[in-house]
Design a protein around this motif. Sequence first.
Motif, short mmCIF file in Angstrom:
data_model
loop_
_atom_site.label_atom_id
_atom_site.label_comp_id
_atom_site.label_asym_id
_atom_site.label_seq_id
_atom_site.Cartn_x
_atom_site.Cartn_y
_atom_site.Cartn_z
N LEU A 1 34.90 95.35 95.20
CA LEU A 1 34.77 96.15 93.97
C LEU A 1 33.30 96.49 93.72
O LEU A 1 32.97 97.65 93.41
CB LEU A 1 35.33 95.37 92.76
N TRP B 1 50.30 88.43 84.32
CA TRP B 1 49.48 87.53 85.12
C TRP B 1 48.69 86.49 84.32
O TRP B 1 48.61 85.33 84.72
CB TRP B 1 48.57 88.34 86.04
N PHE C 1 41.00 90.78 88.15
CA PHE C 1 42.10 90.06 87.51
C PHE C 1 43.33 90.98 87.35
O PHE C 1 44.46 90.59 87.65
CB PHE C 1 41.60 89.56 86.16
N VAL C 2 43.08 92.21 86.91
CA VAL C 2 44.18 93.18 86.73
C VAL C 2 44.82 93.51 88.08
O VAL C 2 46.05 93.52 88.22
CB VAL C 2 43.65 94.48 86.07
N ALA D 1 40.39 85.57 83.24
CA ALA D 1 39.33 85.76 84.24
C ALA D 1 38.03 85.14 83.73
O ALA D 1 37.27 84.56 84.48
CB ALA D 1 39.14 87.25 84.49
N ALA E 1 50.66 93.21 86.02
CA ALA E 1 49.26 93.00 85.62
C ALA E 1 49.18 92.22 84.31
O ALA E 1 48.35 91.33 84.15
CB ALA E 1 48.54 94.34 85.50
N LEU F 1 33.32 99.66 86.45
CA LEU F 1 34.15 98.78 85.61
C LEU F 1 33.62 97.35 85.60
O LEU F 1 32.80 96.98 86.44
CB LEU F 1 35.57 98.77 86.18
N ASP F 2 34.15 96.56 84.69
CA ASP F 2 33.89 95.11 84.67
C ASP F 2 34.60 94.51 85.89
O ASP F 2 35.83 94.56 86.00
CB ASP F 2 34.46 94.54 83.36
N MET G 1 44.86 102.79 91.29
CA MET G 1 43.65 103.56 91.55
C MET G 1 43.54 104.76 90.61
O MET G 1 42.47 105.06 90.09
CB MET G 1 43.61 104.03 93.01
N ILE H 1 41.86 99.43 81.68
CA ILE H 1 41.73 99.63 83.14
C ILE H 1 43.00 100.27 83.71
O ILE H 1 42.92 101.20 84.51
CB ILE H 1 41.43 98.28 83.84
N LEU I 1 40.90 90.54 75.92
CA LEU I 1 41.40 90.57 77.29
C LEU I 1 42.53 91.59 77.42
O LEU I 1 42.54 92.40 78.35
CB LEU I 1 41.87 89.16 77.66
N GLY J 1 29.54 104.50 94.18
CA GLY J 1 30.08 105.50 93.24
C GLY J 1 31.51 105.93 93.55
O GLY J 1 32.02 106.86 92.91
N SER J 2 32.17 105.24 94.47
CA SER J 2 33.53 105.69 94.81
C SER J 2 34.58 105.14 93.86
O SER J 2 35.73 105.59 93.86
CB SER J 2 33.86 105.37 96.28
N ILE J 3 34.23 104.15 93.05
CA ILE J 3 35.07 103.80 91.88
C ILE J 3 34.19 103.76 90.64
O ILE J 3 32.95 103.71 90.74
CB ILE J 3 35.86 102.47 92.04
N ALA J 4 34.85 103.78 89.48
CA ALA J 4 34.13 103.80 88.20
C ALA J 4 33.42 102.46 87.97
O ALA J 4 33.82 101.45 88.52
CB ALA J 4 35.12 104.09 87.08
N GLY K 1 42.56 103.78 85.34
CA GLY K 1 42.49 103.67 86.80
C GLY K 1 41.08 103.39 87.26
O GLY K 1 40.14 103.34 86.46
N LEU K 2 40.94 103.23 88.59
CA LEU K 2 39.63 102.87 89.15
C LEU K 2 38.83 104.08 89.63
O LEU K 2 37.60 104.05 89.66
CB LEU K 2 39.82 101.90 90.33
N ILE K 3 39.53 105.12 90.00
CA ILE K 3 38.84 106.30 90.52
C ILE K 3 38.07 106.97 89.39
O ILE K 3 38.63 107.16 88.30
CB ILE K 3 39.85 107.28 91.16
N PRO K 4 36.80 107.30 89.61
CA PRO K 4 36.00 107.87 88.51
C PRO K 4 36.65 109.14 87.96
O PRO K 4 37.23 109.93 88.70
CB PRO K 4 34.66 108.21 89.18
N LYS L 1 35.00 91.36 87.12
CA LYS L 1 35.90 90.21 86.95
C LYS L 1 37.25 90.63 86.40
O LYS L 1 38.29 90.22 86.88
CB LYS L 1 35.29 89.24 85.92
N LEU L 2 37.17 91.45 85.35
CA LEU L 2 38.41 91.84 84.67
C LEU L 2 39.25 92.75 85.58
O LEU L 2 40.48 92.63 85.64
CB LEU L 2 38.06 92.55 83.36
N THR L 3 38.58 93.62 86.31
CA THR L 3 39.30 94.53 87.20
C THR L 3 39.97 93.74 88.33
O THR L 3 41.13 94.00 88.68
CB THR L 3 38.35 95.60 87.77
N MET M 1 42.30 94.92 79.77
CA MET M 1 43.25 95.11 80.88
C MET M 1 44.00 96.43 80.74
O MET M 1 44.17 97.17 81.70
CB MET M 1 44.25 93.95 80.91
#
Lengths: 206, 206
Positions: free
Chosen positions: B146, A173, B165-166, A180, A170, B158-159, B198, A196, A189, B153-156, A200-203, B161-163, A193
């Motif tokens: 995304l 990149w 990219f990551v 981005a 990540a 987040l931004d 995730m 994130i 940036l 609501g299944s992910i937080a 993670g992405l999960i709330p 574009k940046l997510t 990064m």
Amino acid sequence: MQSDSPFRNAAQRESDRVAKRAAVLRAAVQMFNERGFFATSLDDVAASLGISKRTIYHYLANKDQVLLECVTIGLRQLLQAAQEAEQEPGTGRDRLIRFLRRYAEVNMDDFGRCVIRTGEEALAPESRDQFRALKRKIDDALRGLLEKAIEDGSIAPLDVKLTAFVLAGALNWPARWHAADGSMSSEQLSQGMVDILMAGLIPRDA
Amino acid sequence: MQSDSPFRNAAQRESDRVAKRAAVLRAAVQMFNERGFFATSLDDVAASLGISKRTIYHYLANKDQVLLECVTIGLRQLLQAAQEAEQEPGTGRDRLIRFLRRYAEVNMDDFGRCVIRTGEEALAPESRDQFRALKRKIDDALRGLLEKAIEDGSIAPLDVKLTAFVLAGALNWPARWHAADGSMSSEQLSQGMVDILMAGLIPRDA
């Protein structure tokens, strides 16, 4: 030795040599990053500095040595970031975050970018071994930081190898494709990064 | 038309042509990935198939077209993965995960690997535009997935574009450097990487 002598003394000559060598490397690394290593000749690098290729050979033996020096500078910056992070107070996670942010920043800078953009196949076999050995040290440092953060419970007990691979991927990149969103500085940036990746992405409240 | 005729009919000739063209592309992509695009000549590709470069020109106009076809195959596989993921039941997160795993797998395969390994500078200017347009579609698809996962609501939140990219960075990486641990299949590696992205590194029970 008189300071107003028109002849430069040994220390001045050495300092000139170092500065000129550094200027050659900086011009070369920018051209490698922009055009690719194979598409860049030392004639092009020399021309961009208004000198001849023969002059470059006073400082560097050949194109392979130029590339090896460029990637070595980048790799040393990364190693230094790891050593500095290891000295930081706080939890293992704090030290890891400190390293990751700096790691991302270096990778967006000229020499770090060259480390990422250069395929191993671009280097001569003996240079390749040196390149790999330094890369391995950085990977070891990252894995060490992860292990310590797992030990003190400040990060989850993840697979260290795989996690190092995800993080490095990540954060390498941006060296391959530009940011981005051009409106963010490399510091912003890097921080975004790493945030994130850490959260993670999960709330969190799920 | 007799099926035992020693002469091949039009459909058979077309099917031969398609198979031979595909074989040329497969041989080329593997060589580009291994040696780099600039270090590979169409003579080498031809030699690896036991044919002449003239024969390659029956199927493909020049080296740039070979590369453009290779990356286009990889990009189409990624686009198809996005379209399939969008049809999946479940939450936005489920669809996102489905896409990300397939995305990582494609990137470890020959044509996907070539998409990642090929710098834009390798392509002729008009091919570059096509390449970028397809890449943009895939990036748009990822951002769309995304956005929908944030909406339900299944992910937080987040931004986006940046997510994107990551995620792309982390999952493109295996195409540049081989798997962290050779003992994992590309499916296992994909799943492991997506799980880390995730969940993040910070413990969930903290």
